[in-house]
Design an enzyme around this catalytic site. Structure first.
Site, PDB file in Angstrom:
ATOM      1  N   CYS A 212       0.846  -1.197   0.000  1.00  0.00           N
ATOM      2  CA  CYS A 212       0.000   0.000   0.000  1.00  0.00           C
ATOM      3  C   CYS A 212       0.884   1.251   0.000  1.00  0.00           C
ATOM      4  CB  CYS A 212      -0.939   0.068   1.182  1.00  0.00           C
ATOM      5  SG  CYS A 212      -2.121  -1.263   1.250  1.00  0.00           S
TER       6      CYS A 212
ATOM      7  N   ARG B 252       4.130  -0.427  -4.698  1.00  0.00           N
ATOM      8  CA  ARG B 252       3.829  -0.935  -3.356  1.00  0.00           C
ATOM      9  C   ARG B 252       2.514  -1.705  -3.311  1.00  0.00           C
ATOM     10  NH1 ARG B 252       6.867   1.634   0.544  1.00  0.00           N
ATOM     11  NH2 ARG B 252       5.354   1.037   2.115  1.00  0.00           N
TER      12      ARG B 252
ATOM     13  N   TRP C  32      -2.640  -2.766  -1.732  1.00  0.00           N
ATOM     14  CA  TRP C  32      -2.324  -4.183  -1.866  1.00  0.00           C
ATOM     15  C   TRP C  32      -3.213  -4.870  -0.821  1.00  0.00           C
ATOM     16  CZ3 TRP C  32      -0.308  -8.171   1.191  1.00  0.00           C
ATOM     17  CH2 TRP C  32       0.145  -9.301   0.489  1.00  0.00           C
TER      18      TRP C  32
ATOM     19  N   ASN D 109      -1.721   2.199   5.608  1.00  0.00           N
ATOM     20  CA  ASN D 109      -0.842   1.109   5.195  1.00  0.00           C
ATOM     21  C   ASN D 109      -0.514   0.328   6.464  1.00  0.00           C
ATOM     22  OD1 ASN D 109       1.180  -0.532   4.101  1.00  0.00           O
ATOM     23  ND2 ASN D 109       2.762   1.018   4.405  1.00  0.00           N
ATOM     24  N   GLY D 110      -0.790  -0.974   6.458  1.00  0.00           N
ATOM     25  CA  GLY D 110      -0.513  -1.789   7.641  1.00  0.00           C
ATOM     26  C   GLY D 110      -1.670  -2.747   7.882  1.00  0.00           C
TER      27      GLY D 110
ATOM     28  N   GLU E   4      17.596 -18.037  -7.121  1.00  0.00           N
ATOM     29  CA  GLU E   4      17.222 -16.693  -7.539  1.00  0.00           C
ATOM     30  C   GLU E   4      16.706 -16.692  -8.989  1.00  0.00           C
ATOM     31  OE1 GLU E   4      16.600 -14.081  -6.105  1.00  0.00           O
ATOM     32  OE2 GLU E   4      16.829 -12.455  -7.547  1.00  0.00           O
TER      33      GLU E   4
ATOM     34  N   LYS F 177      12.973 -15.476 -10.062  1.00  0.00           N
ATOM     35  CA  LYS F 177      12.721 -14.418 -11.047  1.00  0.00           C
ATOM     36  C   LYS F 177      11.714 -14.913 -12.081  1.00  0.00           C
ATOM     37  CE  LYS F 177      13.858 -11.730  -9.283  1.00  0.00           C
ATOM     38  NZ  LYS F 177      14.546 -11.450  -8.058  1.00  0.00           N
TER      39      LYS F 177
ATOM     40  N   GLU G  19       8.074 -15.318 -10.530  1.00  0.00           N
ATOM     41  CA  GLU G  19       7.319 -14.152 -10.078  1.00  0.00           C
ATOM     42  C   GLU G  19       6.902 -13.223 -11.205  1.00  0.00           C
ATOM     43  OE1 GLU G  19       9.388 -11.559  -7.349  1.00  0.00           O
ATOM     44  OE2 GLU G  19      11.276 -11.860  -8.379  1.00  0.00           O
TER      45      GLU G  19
ATOM     46  N   HIS H 171      18.075 -37.123  -5.913  1.00  0.00           N
ATOM     47  CA  HIS H 171      17.310 -37.628  -4.759  1.00  0.00           C
ATOM     48  C   HIS H 171      15.826 -37.311  -4.898  1.00  0.00           C
ATOM     49  CE1 HIS H 171      21.024 -38.723  -2.793  1.00  0.00           C
ATOM     50  NE2 HIS H 171      21.504 -37.541  -3.148  1.00  0.00           N
TER      51      HIS H 171
ATOM     52  N   LYS I  97       6.093  -4.529  -3.841  1.00  0.00           N
ATOM     53  CA  LYS I  97       7.543  -4.386  -3.701  1.00  0.00           C
ATOM     54  C   LYS I  97       8.000  -4.467  -2.247  1.00  0.00           C
ATOM     55  CE  LYS I  97      11.646  -3.229  -5.260  1.00  0.00           C
ATOM     56  NZ  LYS I  97      12.354  -4.375  -5.844  1.00  0.00           N
TER      57      LYS I  97
HETATM   58  C1  F6R Z   1      11.830 -10.901  -5.353  1.00  0.00           C
HETATM   59  C2  F6R Z   1      11.690  -9.869  -4.359  1.00  0.00           C
HETATM   60  C3  F6R Z   1      11.337 -10.249  -2.976  1.00  0.00           C
HETATM   61  C4  F6R Z   1      12.139  -9.413  -1.977  1.00  0.00           C
HETATM   62  C5  F6R Z   1      11.644  -9.685  -0.548  1.00  0.00           C
HETATM   63  C6  F6R Z   1      12.460  -8.932   0.478  1.00  0.00           C
HETATM   64  O1  F6R Z   1      12.209 -10.384  -6.590  1.00  0.00           O
HETATM   65  O2  F6R Z   1      11.840  -8.708  -4.654  1.00  0.00           O
HETATM   66  O3  F6R Z   1      11.525 -11.604  -2.761  1.00  0.00           O
HETATM   67  O4  F6R Z   1      13.492  -9.720  -2.103  1.00  0.00           O
HETATM   68  O5  F6R Z   1      10.306  -9.297  -0.443  1.00  0.00           O
HETATM   69  O6  F6R Z   1      12.402  -7.562   0.269  1.00  0.00           O
HETATM   70  P1  F6R Z   1      13.466  -6.590   0.918  1.00  0.00           P
HETATM   71  O7  F6R Z   1      14.777  -6.893   0.308  1.00  0.00           O
HETATM   72  O8  F6R Z   1      12.978  -5.213   0.578  1.00  0.00           O
HETATM   73  O9  F6R Z   1      13.454  -6.866   2.385  1.00  0.00           O
END
Ligand code: F6R
Length: 610
Positions: free
Chosen positions: A2, A27, A74, A100-101, A483, A487, A490, A506, A605
């Site tokens: 949010c 956000r 969100w 937000n929260g 990772e 990527k 997501e 395994h 984000k």
């Molecule tokens: C994936 C991604 C998330 C963040 C996670 C932690 O691409 O962006 O997995 O890495 O939400 O976020 P931060 O680093 O802001 O604590």
């Protein structure tokens, strides 16, 4: 999660709030809304969907006023439909609020307020706040907000307006980030600086427990007992260009391609080549403190957790200090053992991730010194930590983290180098590592030159219609496999799994057939011959191999259908290069599949709820 913004001044609030909301869309982007003080009281416009839709609505149904609040959502409580969009109002429509929260005792509050005769029109937890303020007593809005918040359990960053006090915005923070923007005859409140940097670069970061009152003429910050709090005014140091697309199709693409510069920026001024060490003043750790460190605990989530796994290899190899890497969300509810000599490292791009923040607080409560590896300057983790390393990678807007990942590894490498000095690592090795670090920006640029080949590979994979992929790696490159898979998942909504290459036999080996792309992260290092054997195993079962390997490696030609070669570097630093093709591959696959790369479904984000 949010985005919140508010404005009070002499200009029209609507356009300013909408342009700020666009910057906050990363956000959350389920629904959007705005409320303003108008000649007739408070007017609200809101809808399900994105800020672009809200702008259209405002063109059809304009809203005139010089103060107001706005929100991009969100969803947590209540479906992402128009009625649940913020701002929310009380029974009279004279109070409007954005939040937000999460209000944890929302159900109990709702029951109590309904018994008192309040009528709810949404399924959100937030609406309880508007009714609590409505029924609270006090001489002014701020007094009523403070009285209302006494009943609330949970986290919030809120901005509230009342028809009875035109031009005034009351702001409160507990657990969700908020800052004030200081203009000339105008003030702003926002979840982060990107929303207001076009208007002002002077900001005041609020702390938990703060209440702020903004009018066009002045602002003040106070605590819950109405004692004025002095807060410093900080400058935003990055440029507007950092949060604009500047000709790129997506922020994710821009941020991937920026990595030579962001890696350079994380390193800038921190390497001492002759001495073979790192200069990290912000850590607040003397060499004597370092000598006392017996173990490190890294806490992080998602991509930051992956960088922590890479960091473990680097720090254990350079400094010989045992490192554990914990999911912050698991750590915070686990038994945090009181172990003298533990240094806790919280890694977070945003510096606001609720689980990481709480894990850090729990570690401190168990007696540990805590440091933060954070990108966003002034964020909560950065401010609460005893010291830390800023990434200086500039704002990361794309929801999928890319440039933060490589900069986090660089920061962890600097930390490893710093700690290694007190552990007697030979000067020569430290000097060599420092030089290797300094070469990275140029090597990242060379890895990025693979983009045309990767686009072709993405076309071929999308053309084949593969619905799953396996990512395999070993040692320091196993986290890169995780990772790469994250990527892809997501942003392109394809299922992908990261696995240690040797573990494949395994279980996951059962999945391998002609339709399964298997991405091997296999640079030239000490486990390379072992990874070649793992490739043979996949090949023998008809799997299609894509190999990320080092320039000059010929052996994979026989085994892999596609090979992408990155430059050679110190094996411990190879993840900074091997991840680049995987970021680009995920990006191009998502674009070809028509996905909204910068705003993947269901994600946000900055995850400020647990
Ligand atoms: C994936 C991604 C998330 C963040 C996670 C932690 O691409 O962006 O997995 O890495 O939400 O976020 P931060 O680093 O802001 O604590």
């Amino acid at each position: 999660m949010c985005g919140v913004i508010g404005y009070t001044g002499r200009r029209q609030a609507g356009p300013m709030l909408v342009s700020g909301l666009r910057r906050l869309e990363y956000r959350g982007y389920d629904s959007a809304g705005i409320a303003a003080h108008t000649a007739d009281g408070i007017a609200v416009r809101k809808l399900a969907g994105r800020v672009g839709g809200l702008q259209g609505l405002l063109e059809r149904e304009p809203l005139a006023g010089t103060s107001g609040i706005a929100h991009t959502r969100w969803a947590t409580h209540g479906a992402p439909i128009a009625v649940n969009a913020h701002p929310h109002t009380d029974c009279t429509g004279r109070i409007a609020l954005v939040h937000n929260g999460i209000i944890e005792n929302a159900d109990a509050l709702r029951e109590l307020l309904q018994r008192d005769g309040h009528t709810f029109s949404t399924q959100t937890d937030t609406e309880t706040l508007t009714h609590l303020i409505e029924r609270a007593e006090g001489d002014n809005l701020e007094a009523r907000v403070v009285a209302a918040l006494e009943h609330v359990v949970g986290t919030y960053g809120i901005a509230v307006i009342s028809a009875d006090e035109p031009g005034k915005i009351v702001v409160a923070r507990q657990g969700s980030p908020l800052l004030l923007g200081i203009g000339d005859g105008e003030y702003f409140v926002a979840s982060d600086a990107s929303a207001i940097v076009e208007q002002t670069r002077s900001v005041v970061y609020l702390d938990d427990g703060d209440i702020a009152v903004l009018t066009p003429d002045r602002y003040h910050v106070m605590d819950r007992d109405a004692h004025v709090q002095l807060r410093e005014v900080d400058d935003v140091t990055w440029d507007l260009a950092a949060i604009e697309l500047n000709g790129y199709a997506h922020f994710m693409q821009k941020e991937i391609l920026e990595q030579p510069e962001t890696v350079r920026s994380t390193l800038r001024g921190r390497l001492m080549f002759e001495e073979g060490c790192a200069r990290l003043n912000g850590l607040n750790l003397t060499l004597a403190d370092c000598a006392d460190v017996r173990r490190l605990t890294i806490v992080a989530c998602g991509t930051s957790w992956h960088s922590g796994l890479v960091g473990r290899h680097i720090i254990e190899s350079l400094a010989g200090i045992p490192v554990t890497v914990e999911y912050a969300s698991e750590y915070r509810y686990g038994p945090q053992l009181r172990q003298p000599g533990t240094l806790t490292v919280a890694i977070s791009q945003s510096g606001e991730t609720a689980d990481t923040l709480e894990a850090m607080r729990a570690a401190r409560a168990a007696g540990s010194r805590v440091i933060g590896i954070v990108n966003v300057v002034g964020s909560t983790i950065a401010r609460e930590a005893d010291g830390g390393i800023y990434l200086h990678a500039g704002p990361e807007i794309g929801v999928a983290s890319t440039k933060a990942f490589t900069s986090q590894i660089v920061a962890l490498a600097l930390l490893g180098l710093y700690l290694s000095e007190s552990r007697g690592l030979a000067l020569e090795r430290r000097q060599d590592f420092a030089w290797r670090l300094a070469q990275l920006p140029a090597l990242v640029a060379r890895a990025l030159a693979l983009e045309p080949d990767i686009r072709v590979l993405a076309q071929s994979l999308v053309g084949q219609g593969a619905g799953n992929a396996l990512y395999l790696g070993r040692g320091v490159n196993f986290p890169v496999a995780l990772e790469g898979a994250l990527k892809l998942k997501e942003i392109s909504y394809l299922h992908a799994e990261g696995y240690p290459a040797a573990e494949m036999k395994h279980g996951p080996i059962a999945l391998i057939d002609e339709a399964m792309p298997v991405v091997f992260v296999a640079p030239h290092d000490e486990v390379y011959p072992k990874v070649l054997s793992n490739m043979e195993e996949v090949r023998a079962r008809g799997g299609k191999i894509i190999a990320i390997t080092t320039e000059g490696n010929g052996d994979v030609r026989r085994l892999a259908e596609h090979q992408l070669r990155v430059p050679a570097t110190a094996p411990l630093l190879s993840p900074i290069l091997t991840v680049i093709p995987l970021q680009l591959l995920a990006y191009h696959i998502a674009v070809l599949r028509g996905c909204d790369v910068d705003r993947p479904r269901n994600l946000a984000k900055s995850v400020t709820v647990e």
